[in-house]
Design a protein around this motif. Sequence first.
Motif, short mmCIF file in Angstrom:
data_model
loop_
_atom_site.label_atom_id
_atom_site.label_comp_id
_atom_site.label_asym_id
_atom_site.label_seq_id
_atom_site.Cartn_x
_atom_site.Cartn_y
_atom_site.Cartn_z
N ILE A 233 32.99 -2.30 25.63
CA ILE A 233 34.28 -1.95 26.03
C ILE A 233 34.21 -0.91 27.17
CG2 ILE A 233 36.53 -1.11 25.81
CD1 ILE A 233 36.35 -2.08 22.83
N THR A 234 33.59 -0.02 26.73
CA THR A 234 33.05 1.03 27.75
C THR A 234 31.37 1.14 27.55
OG1 THR A 234 33.17 3.04 26.33
CG2 THR A 234 35.21 2.33 27.62
N THR A 235 31.03 2.20 28.37
CA THR A 235 29.35 2.33 28.24
C THR A 235 28.96 3.12 26.95
OG1 THR A 235 29.68 4.54 29.35
CG2 THR A 235 29.19 2.78 30.70
N GLN A 236 29.88 3.45 25.95
CA GLN A 236 29.94 4.06 24.89
C GLN A 236 30.71 3.43 23.67
OE1 GLN A 236 30.99 8.19 25.72
NE2 GLN A 236 28.99 8.56 26.71
N ALA A 237 31.40 2.45 23.94
CA ALA A 237 32.05 1.87 22.88
C ALA A 237 31.95 0.15 22.83
CB ALA A 237 33.37 2.08 22.81
N ARG A 238 32.04 -0.27 21.76
CA ARG A 238 31.84 -1.84 21.71
C ARG A 238 32.96 -2.36 20.78
NH1 ARG A 238 26.78 -3.78 22.78
NH2 ARG A 238 25.06 -1.97 22.93
N LEU A 239 33.62 -3.50 21.05
CA LEU A 239 34.58 -4.40 20.12
C LEU A 239 33.43 -5.00 19.14
CD1 LEU A 239 37.13 -5.45 19.21
CD2 LEU A 239 36.63 -7.34 20.74
N VAL A 240 33.44 -4.76 17.78
CA VAL A 240 32.74 -5.17 16.80
C VAL A 240 33.38 -6.40 15.95
CG1 VAL A 240 31.35 -4.83 14.66
CG2 VAL A 240 31.43 -3.25 16.44
N VAL A 241 32.71 -7.40 16.13
CA VAL A 241 33.32 -8.73 15.23
C VAL A 241 32.24 -9.03 14.27
CG1 VAL A 241 34.14 -11.13 15.28
CG2 VAL A 241 34.68 -9.28 17.15
N ILE B 220 35.98 -1.06 15.75
CA ILE B 220 35.45 -0.38 17.14
C ILE B 220 34.13 0.42 16.52
CG2 ILE B 220 36.03 1.51 18.78
CD1 ILE B 220 37.35 -1.05 19.42
N ARG B 221 33.17 0.38 17.28
CA ARG B 221 31.92 1.30 17.28
C ARG B 221 31.63 2.17 18.55
NH1 ARG B 221 27.54 -2.20 15.93
NH2 ARG B 221 28.42 -2.27 13.69
N SER B 222 31.37 3.29 18.43
CA SER B 222 31.39 4.33 19.57
C SER B 222 30.03 5.25 19.02
CB SER B 222 32.40 4.86 20.00
OG SER B 222 32.08 5.78 20.95
N GLN B 223 29.20 5.68 19.87
CA GLN B 223 28.23 6.82 19.83
C GLN B 223 27.93 7.47 20.89
OE1 GLN B 223 25.02 4.75 17.46
NE2 GLN B 223 24.16 4.40 19.63
N ARG B 224 27.50 8.62 20.93
CA ARG B 224 27.37 9.43 22.15
C ARG B 224 25.94 10.49 21.85
NH1 ARG B 224 31.86 10.94 23.42
NH2 ARG B 224 31.90 12.89 22.15
N ALA B 225 24.82 10.17 22.60
CA ALA B 225 23.71 11.10 22.52
C ALA B 225 23.25 11.56 21.08
CB ALA B 225 24.18 12.49 23.39
N GLY B 226 23.43 11.02 20.02
CA GLY B 226 23.02 11.14 18.70
C GLY B 226 23.87 12.22 18.14
N ARG B 227 25.01 12.63 18.98
CA ARG B 227 25.89 13.93 18.11
C ARG B 227 27.01 13.20 17.77
NH1 ARG B 227 23.33 19.00 19.41
NH2 ARG B 227 25.12 19.90 18.77
N TYR B 228 27.63 12.17 18.12
CA TYR B 228 28.69 11.54 17.78
C TYR B 228 28.49 10.19 17.53
CZ TYR B 228 33.13 9.46 18.62
OH TYR B 228 34.66 8.78 18.50
N GLU B 229 28.98 9.56 16.20
CA GLU B 229 29.08 8.22 15.93
C GLU B 229 30.37 8.14 15.03
OE1 GLU B 229 25.78 6.91 13.42
OE2 GLU B 229 24.48 8.47 13.91
N PHE B 230 30.92 6.83 15.54
CA PHE B 230 32.17 6.42 14.88
C PHE B 230 32.31 4.79 14.88
CE2 PHE B 230 36.45 4.59 15.46
CZ PHE B 230 37.15 5.55 14.37
N GLU B 231 32.65 4.49 13.68
CA GLU B 231 32.85 3.04 13.53
C GLU B 231 34.05 2.65 12.54
OE1 GLU B 231 29.82 -0.18 12.69
OE2 GLU B 231 30.68 0.25 10.72
N ALA B 232 34.94 2.02 12.78
CA ALA B 232 36.19 1.67 11.98
C ALA B 232 36.40 0.11 12.01
CB ALA B 232 37.51 2.42 12.56
N LEU B 233 36.25 -0.38 10.83
CA LEU B 233 36.56 -1.74 10.80
C LEU B 233 37.56 -2.36 9.65
CD1 LEU B 233 32.56 -2.86 10.28
CD2 LEU B 233 34.22 -3.12 12.13
#
Length: 472
Positions: free
Chosen positions: A238-246, A273-286
């Motif tokens: 979706i962006t350089t740091q986020a994906r749509l997960v199926v 949605i899954r998103s992460q940034r530089a090893g200091r931030y991770e987010f996933e909601a399904l």
Amino acid sequence: MKVAASHSCIHRVGLVVLFCCAVIVAPVCSANWELTPSVAVGVIYSDNINLEPRGQENADLVMEVTPGIDASFDGRRVDADIRYRLQSYFYRDNSDLDEVFHQLSARGTAELSDETFYLDGGLAVRQQVIDASAPVPTGTIAGAGNLTDEYTAYISPHWRTQLTDTVRADLRYAIGMVSYDDNTLDDSVQHAVAAQVENTSVADRLYWAARYRLSRVDYEDQDSITLEQATVELGIPITTQARLVVIGGAERNEFELTDGSDAPDDTLWAIGIRSQRAGRYEFEALVGERSFGDTYSLRWVQEGRRWRTQALYDEDFVTYAQTRLEFDPRSPESILPGPALGTAVGEVYLRELGQLELALNTARTTTTARVYNERRLYQTTDREETLKGFDLTWNWALRPRTTVLLSAGVQESRLLGIDTPDELTLVSAGVQQQLGRRLSGTLFLRRTDVKSDLPEREYREHSVAARLIATF
């Protein structure tokens, strides 16, 4: 099909694990291990040594002697960490309660082939509640008659390879055991297989993965349980740091149900949605659907220079025996039993677990807080078990050689066989003083209060513990 994990089978598995652990450390037996022997001597006073209801308390003075050893090795191909304590209690007025507990946490990893083949192994000994319908102790001194040693061990070969520049394959097998000193609890042997092929491309490209997992638990006196799942996953940028997960797939389960029906098998799906940034931030909601209905999962991890927070929610089929191989290396006398508390029965349950943790560090203080809520829906008997609570610890470096330790927690539990919830409140305050380069002392005050609609389950206990710890 009924599979009996006999004592001889348990012992054979234990010997295999011990042998494999020896193989892991054999190349470094002559190398320099970091060894730290220790011995702790303490005196503990409890005003309710048997956790009796109010008005029936029995006080006692307890002598503690705990020799131990810590060992670690960090090599080019082998890492190993071992922590062992032999905790011995001697009661002044209740010598029939004299007890010796073993506490062990040992893990090892060997790289047998360059970045391709690995071997992991572990051994652990800790304490398990024998009868959850009796008052549940929160330590190993008061109420120790309701505890038994629990032995867990596993060995796990792990193979990984890069099939192409962007495709990686992983295959892992594990065999483990759970065994108890008390013969009223069922021993078990577990087998698990996990396989994955994934595209490891950069963040702004399509991600895909195919996964398979199979686990089987063979009990000594009960039917075996098999849980199997296969999924395919797509990650659409979706962006350089986020994906749509199926995610799509299927699961197959084998375990007995009281009404004779088949265990729930079905297709499954999830989207999120899954998103992460530089090893200091991770987010996933399904969100999705499985054989048991609508399902949700969440993982959020974020950290700053002095703080870290983590929020988790998950739903899955599991057995209590499987959770015991996820060893928690915290002190055996942790502030509260937490989500690990449960009844050692050989039955599949649907676990709905939510947990939020926060850690904050300053120049002189360390603060950790946790909130959790777990619900277990047992699939064979339609019984339910719940745990929810909050705990907080605060450590303050008062002076260079003096640390103040405070902790508090509240937990509400409804365990199997109990028709009413129990509410546990636990408060602890202590000080740790470094008396010399190899000698330290601790003094702890502790209050435990359990409230219940069943008078026989209520108790209140106060204790004072003074210890000297010497390392060599």
